[in-house]
Design an enzyme around this catalytic site. Structure first.
Site, mmCIF file in Angstrom:
data_model
loop_
_atom_site.group_PDB
_atom_site.id
_atom_site.type_symbol
_atom_site.label_atom_id
_atom_site.label_comp_id
_atom_site.label_asym_id
_atom_site.label_seq_id
_atom_site.Cartn_x
_atom_site.Cartn_y
_atom_site.Cartn_z
ATOM 1 N N ASP A 660 -28.874 -3.970 21.057
ATOM 2 C CA ASP A 660 -29.915 -3.659 22.040
ATOM 3 C C ASP A 660 -29.662 -4.378 23.363
ATOM 4 O O ASP A 660 -29.151 -5.505 23.392
ATOM 5 C CB ASP A 660 -31.267 -4.088 21.471
ATOM 6 C CG ASP A 660 -32.423 -3.734 22.373
ATOM 7 O OD1 ASP A 660 -32.670 -2.541 22.563
ATOM 8 O OD2 ASP A 660 -33.062 -4.667 22.895
ATOM 9 N N GLU A 713 -26.175 -0.156 23.272
ATOM 10 C CA GLU A 713 -27.170 0.469 24.150
ATOM 11 C C GLU A 713 -26.901 -0.072 25.549
ATOM 12 O O GLU A 713 -27.420 -1.111 25.944
ATOM 13 C CB GLU A 713 -28.587 0.143 23.700
ATOM 14 C CG GLU A 713 -29.632 0.894 24.525
ATOM 15 C CD GLU A 713 -30.944 0.150 24.680
ATOM 16 O OE1 GLU A 713 -31.942 0.781 25.062
ATOM 17 O OE2 GLU A 713 -30.981 -1.068 24.444
#
Length: 991
Positions: A660, A713
């Protein structure tokens, strides 16, 4: 002990000559009858005989012969052993003190001549023997001798009052009782039943003391008593004086010979203060068992205890209460026992336990070496709470990294959250603190009490905890895994094909809200069957690691090594992963190494200073989320994160990590204004420490776990996100080493296109084609994730314009376009059946939309049926996934048909087999729409049409084989004519 008689040329008058004088005077005065003198002579002869026997026994003992052969020696040894056993098993501080006081009074009463003799027997010794178990004793100063009257007979001095503990001699109470039972006659004293226990006496002038020689020479052996012409019968002489060797041999096995010097057994004032205040770096050097002159000192810290005893072998001894919870004493042992136990008495309870401070460190040298280098790839096996068997004892090893702490202690349910008695030791310069606690096992709650540099204290959860309490509670839990994996077949085949060359269709779910109220094990009964039915190859779990705030969806992690306890135990989570693998479904997991929350019981300023976060406040504070960023330049922090990635893959068989917020890690100026950030050493804005960390993490995970994939990401144009770490890009940096990257550009552009009214879409046609400009610069995943269906962004179907029919039709056409586009697919839960509402973690997907009793159930079920068929055809057609990262696997047919809102392209498998995809985003039917095709395919067959009636469409299809015509179109030598349904996607393959 029998006093040594003086040598023949000694001018001093001893007690024996005094007794002769007294006997002569009494005979002259006629105070004794002839019969009494005759009886006295007989007793004197017997006493002389016994003295000669004892003399021979002493001589044999000095020569190595066992003194026990002598009957009197055996009797004395037995009595000494009984005294030792009684002192060990029943001795206590209060009783010993009482015995000492009584013994002194008795001795003063029975021997009034002791003062006249100048010094007591105990005072003639060089110093008190402090070998008891009741703590330190202060030597009594010797008194100056007083001259004794010449005519007064000096009685045999009684044995000195023993110190409390394990000294092999008669107690004062026993002496007093013996004296009361056998009183001395005025003119004739009866011999005692047994000789008193051996004691040392002051050496006559001109002779050496026992401390000065190992064994007395022959000339100092006891002489025979005077001839029996005394009028008064002499007392039976005490046992002969022992040499050092004989004293040692007479001590019970395993006990040291009594020492003649005071020993301080307690805790020194400085150590006491540091232990009580929780700032001692080496409690094992103070507490526990340690050799001292005279034996072994035992020290324990047990607050609230009434008494503490030591048990080793058959011996048990009470320790002295030194106050503040400290207990200490010295046992006359020759060495520190390998194992001993403490018996701790509390009010209403007695606990027998191992001493935590008798153990060596339970962490190995290799572990410490790897920790120092920041390269311990299985860090969870070195730090944290680890149940184990250490030195033959079952317990739990606690270790924590806190280099700035002045002291660390363990608090938990096992000590009623009072850490006073459980200080940890510092393992050198590593910053690691360690303590092995016996008898502590699974299920115990614990935290670390850390004393900061300023002396303040903080109670922290374990950063390496593998299990936690259910939030909002924050304690760590001791745990061990007992799960037996049954996914061998899955693990063996997952590495056969790289992820970017294999079918990869991902169903993203939030476990806690997918079907609210289900545990990990209950999810294992439902989730695998549901996902397998829809044909997804993988699930991606939103963060599973423990997090305090449910509204963060798991993206503000405090327990990086613990699956959230909201749904069960770590083994329960393993059970779910195992069930998914056995159903043929891979498991990806969101992983959050970019930041962590500021909770004061977690990582923030863990040991009183910035530790896991950067020391520079501008670098530490994350501007968007109010959290703290990790200090990637610190090797221990980097090791913590790299090992964490390995941990999930190895311990939980996770098949991939979706990392993330990578963009926020890569740029120093991310969400920061000028002046709020500091350039790197080259003057740039790249976070070189984060780059190095990501490269190390990816390299380590791929090396240790073949078949695993890492996904970034990352929303910027950073070069080389999925390039190998050893390959240098145009910017001079090596690749980050990820396997895949989320294509955030495709997601934003394509969603923007379909949200326009069909009449306006021709002006945004490029938003659907631009992705192919950079499609092969990285290995991409096309994500319709949770981020796109929350916070006012609306669900996927609700983004579409038009009425309900047009919304569903556009939704279906968009999914068909997405599955055919180069890249892997990810779809968030609820979007597979066209949920109209945004997702909420509070109640999850609207499953009631699939209830047959609901009037529009068929509309939602139709979309779900389409998703199932998309996955089925996708997995069966290598052209859709085999060359996702190879430009030869894609070719435009019609990329410029903006007026018609049509996109047509070919996908190619590795063997060249094509698949034709045509998407039509206008709400009209286009009959006989000509599309150019290769001339080497004799016929085409429709394999998927999103407008089928069973999906909820208008059922405009192209039945039967579609044969090409020799008419050029879109730059191709041949073409076919198709009926394009409204708002649809059609797939065709060679018939």
């Amino acid at each position: 002990m029998t006093p040594r008689p003086p040598s023949e040329d000694s001018p001093k008058k001893t007690g024996a000559s005094a007794r002769k004088s007294a006997a002569a005077e009494k005979a002259a005065d006629g105070t004794k009858t002839a019969a009494a003198r005759k009886a006295a002579g007989k007793k004197a002869t017997a006493a002389a005989k016994r003295s000669a026997e004892e003399k021979a026994a002493v001589k044999k003992a000095a020569e190595g012969a066992p003194a026990a052969k002598d009957a009197a020696g055996r009797k004395a040894a037995a009595k000494r052993s009984a005294v030792v056993k009684s002192a060990v098993t029943k001795g206590s501080t209060a009783k010993a003190t009482a015995r000492r006081t009584a013994g002194k009074k008795a001795a003063d009463k029975k021997a009034p001549a002791r003062k006249r003799a100048g010094v007591s027997a105990a005072e003639r010794r060089s110093g008190p023997v402090v070998t008891g178990v009741t703590g330190p004793r202060t030597p009594e100063p010797a008194q100056a001798p007083e001259p004794a009257p010449a005519a007064a007979p000096a009685p045999v001095p009684p044995p000195a009052t023993p110190r409390e503990g394990l000294v092999p001699q008669e107690s004062a109470t026993q002496q007093e009782q013996s004296a009361r039972q056998k009183p001395t006659a005025p003119q004739e004293q009866a011999a005692p039943e047994e000789p008193p226990a051996p004691q040392e006496s002051a050496a006559p002038q001109g002779q050496t003391t026992p401390q000065d020689q190992a064994a007395p020479p022959e000339s100092t052996a006891p002489q025979e008593p005077p001839a029996p012409q005394e009028s008064a019968a002499p007392q039976e002489p005490p046992a002969p004086q022992e040499s050092a060797a004989s004293r040692e041999s007479a001590a019970p096995q395993g006990l040291a010979a009594p020492q003649e010097q005071a020993v301080f057994a307690g805790v020194a004032p400085g150590d006491r203060e540091r232990l009580l205040s929780g700032v001692h770096h080496d409690p094992h050097g103070v507490l526990g068992a340690h050799p001292v002159p005279g034996g072994v000192a035992f020290r324990a810290l047990r607050p609230y205890a009434l008494a503490v005893s030591v048990v080793t072998g058959e011996l048990r001894a009470d320790l002295a209460d030194d106050g503040d919870g400290f207990f200490s004493g010295v046992l006359p042992l020759v060495e520190v026992p390998r194992d001993y136990r403490l018996v701790v008495t509390y009010e209403g309870a007695v606990q027998e336990t191992e001493d935590a401070y008798r153990f060596l460190p339970a962490i190995g040298e290799l572990d410490m070496h790897l920790l120092g280098e920041g390269r311990h790839e299985q860090l969870w096996k070195a730090l944290g709470a680890e149940p184990m068997v250490h030195q033959g004892v079952t317990g739990t090893r606690f270790t924590v990294w806190a280099p700035n702490a002045r002291g660390v202690r363990v608090a938990g349910t096992f000590n009623y959250w009072d850490p006073t008695a459980f200080p940890m030791r510092s393992l050198g310069s590593s910053g690691v603190w360690e303590l092995f606690v016996p008898a502590i096992g699974e299920g115990e709650l614990y935290k670390f009490e850390i004393t900061r540099a300023d002396g303040s204290k903080t109670l922290r959860a374990d950063p390496m905890a593998r299990r936690t309490e259910v939030p909002p509670k924050t304690s760590s839990v001791v745990t061990a895994s007992h799960h037996e994996w049954q996914d061998e077949a899955w693990m063996a085949q997952r590495a056969q094909r790289p992820a970017h060359e294999a079918p990869l269709s991902i169903y993203e779910i939030h476990l806690a809200s997918w079907r609210p109220g289900l545990t990990y094990r209950q999810l294992a009964e439902q989730l695998p069957a549901y996902v397998a039915d829809l044909g997804f190859t993988h699930v991606e779990l939103m963060p599973v690691a423990e997090h305090p705030f449910g509204g963060s969806w798991g993206y503000q992690v405090t327990g990086f090594y613990a699956p959230t306890a909201r749904l069960g135990t770590p083994d329960d989570f393993k059970y779910l992963v195992d069930a998914l693998h056995r159903a043929g479904i891979g498991v990806l997991m969101d992983w959050v190494p970019a930041h962590f929350p500021r909770d004061d019981w977690a990582l923030a300023e863990f040991d009183g200073r910035p530790l896991y976060e950067h020391a520079d406040p501008l670098r530490a504070a994350h501007p968007d989320w109010g959290t703290l960023e990790f200090d990637y330049g610190r090797r221990e922090v980097r090791n913590f994160l790299v090992a964490n990635a390995v941990y999930w893959c190895e311990e939980f068989h996770i098949d991939g990590l979706r990392v993330d917020a990578v963009a926020s890690m890569l740029y120093l100026d991310y969400s920061r204004e000028p002046g709020q950030w500091t350039p790197n050493e080259h003057g740039g804005r790249e976070n070189l420490d984060a780059v190095a960390f990501l490269q190390e993490m990816n390299a380590t995970v791929y090396r240790r776990n073949p078949g695993v994939v890492t996904i970034a990401e990352e929303s910027t144009a950073w070069d080389g996100v999925t390039r190998a770490t050893h390959l240098t890009g145009p910017g001079g940096l090596g690749g980050l080493g990820f396997g895949l990257k989320w294509n955030m550009g495709w997601m934003h552009d394509s969603l923007d296109y379909v949200q326009h009214e069909p009449v306006h879409r021709k002006y945004h046609h490029h938003e659907m084609t631009f992705s192919m400009v950079y499609a092969y610069s990285e290995n991409y995943v096309l994500p319709i994730s949770h981020d796109e269906v929350v916070h006012g962004k609306r669900s996927l179907v609700s983004k579409m314009p038009g009425d309900w029919w047009q919304q569903r039709a556009t939704d279906r056409a968009y999914l068909g376009f997405m599955w055919a586009h180069p890249g892997k697919q990810l779809l968030f839960m609820g979007q597979e059946f066209a949920q109209g509402a945004e997702w909420s973690e509070a109640h999850g997907p609207d499953w009631w939309l699939l209830d047959p009793a609901y009037g529009a159930e068929a509309d939602h079920r139709g979309v779900r049926d389409l998703v199932r068929d998309l996955n089925t055809v996708y997995r069966a057609e290598p052209a859709l996934w085999e060359r996702d990262t190879d430009p030869s696997g894609f070719a435009w047919i019609a990329g410029d048909a903006a007026e018609d809102n049509v996109f047509a392209f070919l996908r190619h498998a590795a063997d060249g087999t094509p698949l034709l995809a045509v998407s039509h985003f206008a709400p009209v039917v286009r009959h006989d729409f000509r599309i150019g095709v290769p001339d080497d395919v004799p016929a085409w067959h429709e394999v998927l049409n999103t407008d089928l009636a069973r999906y909820g469409g208008s059922d405009v299809t192209n039945p039967g084989p579609v044969k090409p015509e020799p008419r050029a179109a879109h730059g191709r030598p041949a073409s076919i004519r198709l009926s394009l349904p409204p708002l649809s996607t059609v797939w065709l393959r060679p018939a």
